[in-house]
Write a protein that holds these residues in place. Structure first.
Motif, PDB file in Angstrom:
ATOM      1  N   GLN A 480       9.188   2.878   3.499  1.00 16.28           N
ATOM      2  CA  GLN A 480       8.912   4.223   2.989  1.00 16.28           C
ATOM      3  C   GLN A 480       8.266   4.060   1.615  1.00 16.28           C
ATOM      4  O   GLN A 480       8.888   3.502   0.710  1.00 16.28           O
ATOM      5  CB  GLN A 480      10.271   4.926   2.885  1.00 16.28           C
ATOM      6  N   PRO A 481       7.006   4.501   1.452  1.00  9.49           N
ATOM      7  CA  PRO A 481       6.410   4.331   0.126  1.00  9.49           C
ATOM      8  C   PRO A 481       7.238   5.063  -0.940  1.00  9.49           C
ATOM      9  O   PRO A 481       7.883   6.061  -0.640  1.00  9.49           O
ATOM     10  CB  PRO A 481       5.032   4.976   0.261  1.00  9.49           C
ATOM     11  N   GLY A 489       6.949   0.228  -1.110  1.00  7.71           N
ATOM     12  CA  GLY A 489       8.285   0.797  -1.186  1.00  7.71           C
ATOM     13  C   GLY A 489       8.979   0.354  -2.475  1.00  7.71           C
ATOM     14  O   GLY A 489       8.481  -0.517  -3.194  1.00  7.71           O
ATOM     15  N   HIS A 490      10.151   0.927  -2.727  1.00 10.56           N
ATOM     16  CA  HIS A 490      10.883   0.589  -3.955  1.00 10.56           C
ATOM     17  C   HIS A 490      11.140  -0.914  -4.075  1.00 10.56           C
ATOM     18  O   HIS A 490      10.958  -1.496  -5.142  1.00 10.56           O
ATOM     19  CB  HIS A 490      12.233   1.315  -3.974  1.00 10.56           C
ATOM     20  N   ASP A 491      11.558  -1.535  -2.955  1.00  7.19           N
ATOM     21  CA  ASP A 491      11.960  -2.939  -3.053  1.00  7.19           C
ATOM     22  C   ASP A 491      10.772  -3.834  -3.382  1.00  7.19           C
ATOM     23  O   ASP A 491      10.888  -4.768  -4.175  1.00  7.19           O
ATOM     24  CB  ASP A 491      12.611  -3.400  -1.732  1.00  7.19           C
ATOM     25  N   GLN A 510      -1.569  -0.693 -12.713  1.00  6.95           N
ATOM     26  CA  GLN A 510      -2.834  -1.394 -12.525  1.00  6.95           C
ATOM     27  C   GLN A 510      -2.663  -2.558 -11.557  1.00  6.95           C
ATOM     28  O   GLN A 510      -3.403  -2.698 -10.588  1.00  6.95           O
ATOM     29  CB  GLN A 510      -3.368  -1.900 -13.876  1.00  6.95           C
ATOM     30  N   GLU A 511      -1.662  -3.382 -11.815  1.00  7.89           N
ATOM     31  CA  GLU A 511      -1.538  -4.621 -11.037  1.00  7.89           C
ATOM     32  C   GLU A 511      -1.104  -4.330  -9.600  1.00  7.89           C
ATOM     33  O   GLU A 511      -1.377  -5.108  -8.706  1.00  7.89           O
ATOM     34  CB  GLU A 511      -0.560  -5.590 -11.710  1.00  7.89           C
ATOM     35  N   LEU A 512      -0.407  -3.237  -9.379  1.00 10.11           N
ATOM     36  CA  LEU A 512       0.002  -2.912  -8.010  1.00 10.11           C
ATOM     37  C   LEU A 512      -0.900  -1.823  -7.425  1.00 10.11           C
ATOM     38  O   LEU A 512      -0.586  -1.200  -6.423  1.00 10.11           O
ATOM     39  CB  LEU A 512       1.477  -2.488  -7.973  1.00 10.11           C
ATOM     40  N   GLU A 513      -2.000  -1.570  -8.086  1.00 12.85           N
ATOM     41  CA  GLU A 513      -3.070  -0.699  -7.581  1.00 12.85           C
ATOM     42  C   GLU A 513      -2.574   0.688  -7.201  1.00 12.85           C
ATOM     43  O   GLU A 513      -2.761   1.154  -6.075  1.00 12.85           O
ATOM     44  CB  GLU A 513      -3.807  -1.401  -6.432  1.00 12.85           C
ATOM     45  N   TRP A 514      -1.946   1.317  -8.149  1.00 10.06           N
ATOM     46  CA  TRP A 514      -1.523   2.711  -7.942  1.00 10.06           C
ATOM     47  C   TRP A 514      -2.730   3.573  -7.588  1.00 10.06           C
ATOM     48  O   TRP A 514      -3.838   3.317  -8.072  1.00 10.06           O
ATOM     49  CB  TRP A 514      -0.902   3.219  -9.247  1.00 10.06           C
ATOM     50  N   LYS A 515      -2.504   4.603  -6.775  1.00 19.28           N
ATOM     51  CA  LYS A 515      -3.645   5.433  -6.346  1.00 19.28           C
ATOM     52  C   LYS A 515      -3.909   6.569  -7.323  1.00 19.28           C
ATOM     53  O   LYS A 515      -4.871   7.307  -7.159  1.00 19.28           O
ATOM     54  CB  LYS A 515      -3.359   5.988  -4.957  1.00 19.28           C
ATOM     55  N   GLN A 741      19.511  -4.088  -7.391  1.00 19.86           N
ATOM     56  CA  GLN A 741      19.125  -3.856  -5.993  1.00 19.86           C
ATOM     57  C   GLN A 741      19.023  -2.387  -5.613  1.00 19.86           C
ATOM     58  O   GLN A 741      18.367  -2.039  -4.630  1.00 19.86           O
ATOM     59  CB  GLN A 741      20.156  -4.518  -5.063  1.00 19.86           C
ATOM     60  N   GLY A 742      19.687  -1.534  -6.345  1.00 15.99           N
ATOM     61  CA  GLY A 742      19.693  -0.121  -5.991  1.00 15.99           C
ATOM     62  C   GLY A 742      18.316   0.491  -6.187  1.00 15.99           C
ATOM     63  O   GLY A 742      17.604   0.140  -7.124  1.00 15.99           O
ATOM     64  N   ARG A 743      17.920   1.340  -5.269  1.00 13.88           N
ATOM     65  CA  ARG A 743      16.647   2.057  -5.447  1.00 13.88           C
ATOM     66  C   ARG A 743      16.915   3.264  -6.325  1.00 13.88           C
ATOM     67  O   ARG A 743      17.997   3.855  -6.251  1.00 13.88           O
ATOM     68  CB  ARG A 743      16.106   2.508  -4.098  1.00 13.88           C
ATOM     69  N   TYR A 744      15.934   3.616  -7.114  1.00 15.95           N
ATOM     70  CA  TYR A 744      16.144   4.724  -8.042  1.00 15.95           C
ATOM     71  C   TYR A 744      16.605   5.964  -7.270  1.00 15.95           C
ATOM     72  O   TYR A 744      16.043   6.299  -6.230  1.00 15.95           O
ATOM     73  CB  TYR A 744      14.857   5.004  -8.813  1.00 15.95           C
ATOM     74  N   LEU A 745      17.615   6.617  -7.763  1.00 15.44           N
ATOM     75  CA  LEU A 745      18.255   7.809  -7.197  1.00 15.44           C
ATOM     76  C   LEU A 745      19.111   7.490  -5.962  1.00 15.44           C
ATOM     77  O   LEU A 745      19.454   8.392  -5.203  1.00 15.44           O
ATOM     78  CB  LEU A 745      17.239   8.916  -6.872  1.00 15.44           C
TER      79      LEU A 745
END
Ligand SMILES: Cc1cc2nc3c(=O)[nH]c(=O)nc-3n(C[C@H](O)[C@H](O)[C@H](O)COP(=O)(O)OP(=O)(O)OC[C@H]3O[C@@H](n4cnc5c(N)ncnc54)[C@H](O)[C@@H]3O)c2cc1C
Ligand code: SF4
Ligand code: SF4
Length: 815
Positions: A480-481, A489-491, A510-515, A741-745
């Motif tokens: 899931q993005p 995804g978060h991980d 920048q490095e992960l090429e955000w849209k 390890q927890g994803r935000y929220l």
């Protein structure tokens, strides 16, 4: 007999105006120029290449002495005009000479702004405006040593690059968080900072100069935070002010600059003004393109021809060899605009187009500026871009082409096309691995070929290749993005933040090429947390990326007021604290006081602007924020345990206090609540908390993963430990593992459901080395986290947050 034209200033703007005038009517005027600088007209823009050694002064001359002679122009070099007599139509030079005019052209340009800090007049403090400044810098550079450039805008960076080229040790100090913030957004600012640092220039952002230190001569620059940076010279490049004093003294209308109309005429019909000294329709310009447009108009007007100047749209480029950037227009974020973003992490490229009502209104290009001029033209012409929107960002060569179906585009790639830049994996290797080994998942392809295993930015391409090879047999992984700004995804994002050592939000994007250029309300807070958790002490919290409650350190209520909850360690309080709370309630007329389920006292109904004063009083009584608003440790609830209860097996209150003192201030993916009960009767309700401790005769049961909100869930027993020390260590280790390890929220119970209790047990209970490492990492990060946000705000941090809007408006109106 020809009329007399006197020109004050001999910069690029009047130079261009005279060229046009002489082209059309060489005999129209008898021309006299007064120039404060002792030289002819040269290309000021090219001072930076002179500083860096790429050009000489001779290379940048625009008009040499022969030119003035040829045109019969009297050039009074090094002669500053000290007065204009509008009524008598004369000007007076510093040498006492008086020149009469029929028409006067004022072109006094700008003066560099010098920040009024102590030490600004010391020897070695330079501006960057003319050849004398360059010569002073070159003389200093010959001796080597250190230079501090104050100002990370266009001029400051060019000066820094030049001084570095000349062998100096250079530091750039910039007040704002990113470089050239007026021309670049944060994403491009990040790339620029990286490129500047790659040249060996140190960049300090958020740096407020307090003082220039030295005994007669510059020795260092001291910042507000006390840091001292040694310096043999200091170059101030913090902005310019139009040189309008002379015109003002002469009685001409002057605001920020000399006010001119569309005919470039001042308030005196015989006096024109041109260049950086003017203010036209409320704008003062600091770039040469608009000045040249003005120059055209002034030349026509001096010949009584019709012409009008209507203002300019400007664009910026930086002249530092090897750094390509272009920016134009308005690229602020706004609800009425959309953006098209392209990032190529491997190539260090970032392009952003801002569109409103089907028209381009802003352009930021970094790394590849070839299409700058074309985009700029589309913007100036207000060309509708709807038809070429899909391919617009790829530039003119692709304009109007139909977008390829992504899978067809991948099919069209040759076999040796490189798909994964990080690991050098080509298309045929991936397709071969898929067919040969029957791979059906992206993880399988990663494991076999390494494609998409490093930066992850080629994941989409690899998936398209899988889809092409496997047809309907391929269903892309169920990742899931994080949000619409990325496919990761978060991980993956977390993994890559660590693997690629990304330490700021712009770096991640920048490095992960955000849209998108700056992310959204979903990803920014998540990234902010991940960076804080992964780089304690290095990453600076980006408070703009937090939700309102975390920004103002209080919970907003339905009427717009806030609630204030002071910390009460382990639910303990005292008469002194209660008295101080009562005093605060009376003093600020706080309407409601409530005891919470977490054993705290909640003061409800505090207006935002009163928050700092309320906190100051609570701080004075020794109380700090209870973080009742935070995605972090909220409360540790306790029962009275062995202190008072006849059933108590251990000192549950004491342990609760110790736990809270260890854990407070830590940021976590979601809120964290603890409780400690002194015996299995469990009066503190420890078994519905995120982490619960139940004291038993043999020691301490550690429970995890409870919740009592919208979902009610009992905890799972993780283990039992014999000593209080171990109880503390285990609770910290669990918290740290959750932070990693927890994803935000994601609450602890959801994280536990996802990774499994066994996985947590393996790392926290069975693997002693891992537990110790988690514990130590947690304690290390707490060194930077345990700061009372209330005390910081009382001391003035983020004070604008607490200023009522009407007061802000009044202050802005006054500026
Ligand atoms: C280092 C540097 C790099 C730059 N790079 C770029 C760039 O990349 N792109 C760009 O578009 N722009 C750039 N600029 C800005 C550009 O150079 C200016 O916009 C332009 O030169 C302004 O021209 P002007 O004629 O208005 O004024 P100036 O060039 O400032 O000329 C004014 C002249 O008037 C003289 N003067 C002032 N008062 C008096 C007086 N009372 N009597 C007589 N003479 C007086 C001054 O001595 C000066 O010589 C740069 C500027 C600098 C300093
Ligand atoms: S949990 Fe046990 S020790 Fe604590 S107050 Fe209740 S009965 Fe007493
Ligand atoms: S339980 Fe619901 S209504 Fe009550 S304070 Fe919590 S959120 Fe508000």
């Amino acid at each position: 007999m020809s009329k007399k034209l006197v020109v004050i200033g001999n910069g690029m703007a009047p130079g261009r105006a005279l060229e046009r005038l002489l082209d059309q009517a060489p005999e129209a005027y008898e021309i006299t120029i007064f120039n404060a600088e002792p030289r002819v007209n040269y290309d000021r823009i090219m001072l930076s290449p002179v500083l860096s050694g790429e050009k000489t002064y001779q290379d940048i001359l625009i008009h040499d002495d022969a030119w003035y002679e040829k045109h019969g122009i009297t050039l009074k070099k090094g002669c500053k005009v000290t007065a204009i007599d509008c009524a008598g139509k004369t000007v007076t030079g510093a040498d006492g000479s008086v020149a009469a005019y029929d028409k006067l052209l004022i072109a006094t340009g700008s003066a560099p702004f010098i920040i009024p800090v102590p030490g600004k007049d010391l020897e070695g403090v330079l501006a960057y405006r003319d050849l004398d400044d360059v010569e002073a810098m070159l003389a200093a550079a010959e001796k080597g040593g250190s230079a501090v450039v104050i100002g990370g805008g266009l001029l400051g960076l060019e000066a820094a690059a030049g001084l570095k080229e000349r062998g100096m040790d250079v530091t750039v100090l910039h007040l704002m968080p990113t470089l050239m913030e007026r021309q670049l957004d944060t994403a491009a600012g990040y790339l620029l900072e990286r490129a500047i640092e790659a040249r060996g220039i140190k960049v300090v952002t958020g740096a407020n100069t307090h003082e220039i230190v030295g005994d007669g001569k510059v020795e260092a620059v001291r910042l507000d935070d006390g840091t001292e940076i040694p310096a043999d010279i200091v170059v101030m490049a913090v902005g310019i002010r139009p040189n309008a004093g002379l015109a003002k003294e002469a009685g001409l209308e002057v605001n920020r600059g000399i006010v001119v109309d569309d005919a470039m005429q001042t308030s005196d019909p015989d006096i024109f003004a041109v260049g950086e000294c003017v203010e036209h329709r409320g704008h003062c310009y600091g770039l040469v393109a608009p000045l040249y447009e003005m120059a055209k108009v002034v030349a026509e007007r001096l010949l009584d021809k019709e012409a009008g100047y209507e203002g300019s749209v400007t664009s910026t480029r930086l002249k530092v060899t090897g750094i390509d950037l272009f920016s134009a227009g308005d690229f602020a974020e706004g609800k009425d605009r959309e953006e098209i973003v392209l990032r190529d992490a491997a190539g260090g490229i970032y392009k952003r187009l801002v569109v409103r009502d089907d028209k381009l209104i802003g352009i930021v290009l970094y790394g590849d500026t070839r299409d700058g001029a074309w985009f700029f033209q589309l913007m100036k012409d207000e060309t509708p871009i709807g038809e070429m929107r899909e391919t617009l960002i790829f530039g003119q060569n692709y304009a109007g082409g139909s977008p390829l179906d992504p899978t067809a585009a991948v099919a069209a790639l040759p076999d040796d096309a490189e798909i994964c830049g990080c690991n050098g994996v080509c298309k045929s290797s991936i397709v071969g691995a898929i067919t040969e080994h029957g791979l059906t998942s992206i993880d399988g392809v990663r494991a076999r070929t390494k494609a998409s295993a490093s930066c992850g930015s080629c994941t989409g391409l690899v998936e398209q290749l899988m889809s092409l090879t496997l047809g309907e047999g391929f269903t892309p992984g169920a990742v899931q993005p994080m949000c619409g700004c990325t496919d990761l995804g978060h991980d993956d994002v977390r993994r890559l933040i660590v693997a690629k050592e990304l330490k700021s939000i712009p770096a991640v994007m920048q490095e992960l090429e955000w849209k998108t250029s700056c992310g959204c309300a979903k990803c920014r807070p998540a990234l902010n947390f991940y960076l804080i958790a992964d780089w304690p002490g290095e990453y600076q919290d980006d408070y703009q990326s937090r939700f309102i409650n975390e920004r103002v350190h209080a919970n907003i209520q339905k009427d717009g007021t806030y609630s204030v909850v002071p910390r009460m360690w382990g639910g303990m309080t005292s008469s002194a604290e209660l008295r101080a709370i009562a005093d605060v309630v009376d003093k600020f007329g706080i309407p409601t006081v409530k005891v919470t389920g977490g054993q705290r006292i909640d003061l409800l109904g505090v207006p935002k602007e009163n928050l700092p004063a309320v906190w100051a009083d609570l701080n004075a009584a020794g109380m700090v924020s209870g973080h009742a608003y935070a995605k972090g440790l909220r409360t540790v609830k306790t029962c009275v345990g062995t202190d008072w209860c006849r059933f108590g097996t251990q000192d549950s209150t004491g342990l609760g206090v110790k736990l809270e003192k260890m854990l407070w201030g830590s940021w976590t993916p979601h809120k964290v609540k603890l409780a400690v009960s002194g015996c299995p009767r469990n009066c503190a309700e420890a078994t519905c908390k995120d982490i619960g401790v139940v004291c038993v005769d043999s020691g301490y049961e550690i429970h995890v993963g409870g919740a009592a909100g919208m979902h009610v869930k009992g905890t799972e027993l993780l283990c039992t430990v014999p000593t209080e020390e171990e109880a503390l260590e285990y609770c910290a280790a669990i918290t740290q593992l959750y932070r990693e390890q927890g994803r935000y929220l994601e609450r602890i119970y959801k994280w536990m459901d996802r990774v499994g209790l066994d996985a947590i047990r393996e790392q926290v209970v069975e693997d002693e080395a891992r537990r110790t490492a988690l514990f130590e990492k947690f304690l290390y990060s707490q060194r930077f986290a345990q700061r009372d946000p209330w005390a910081e705000r009382v001391a003035g941090t983020d004070s604008h947050e607490f200023t009522p809007l009407n007061r802000i408006a009044a202050r802005e109106a006054a500026e």
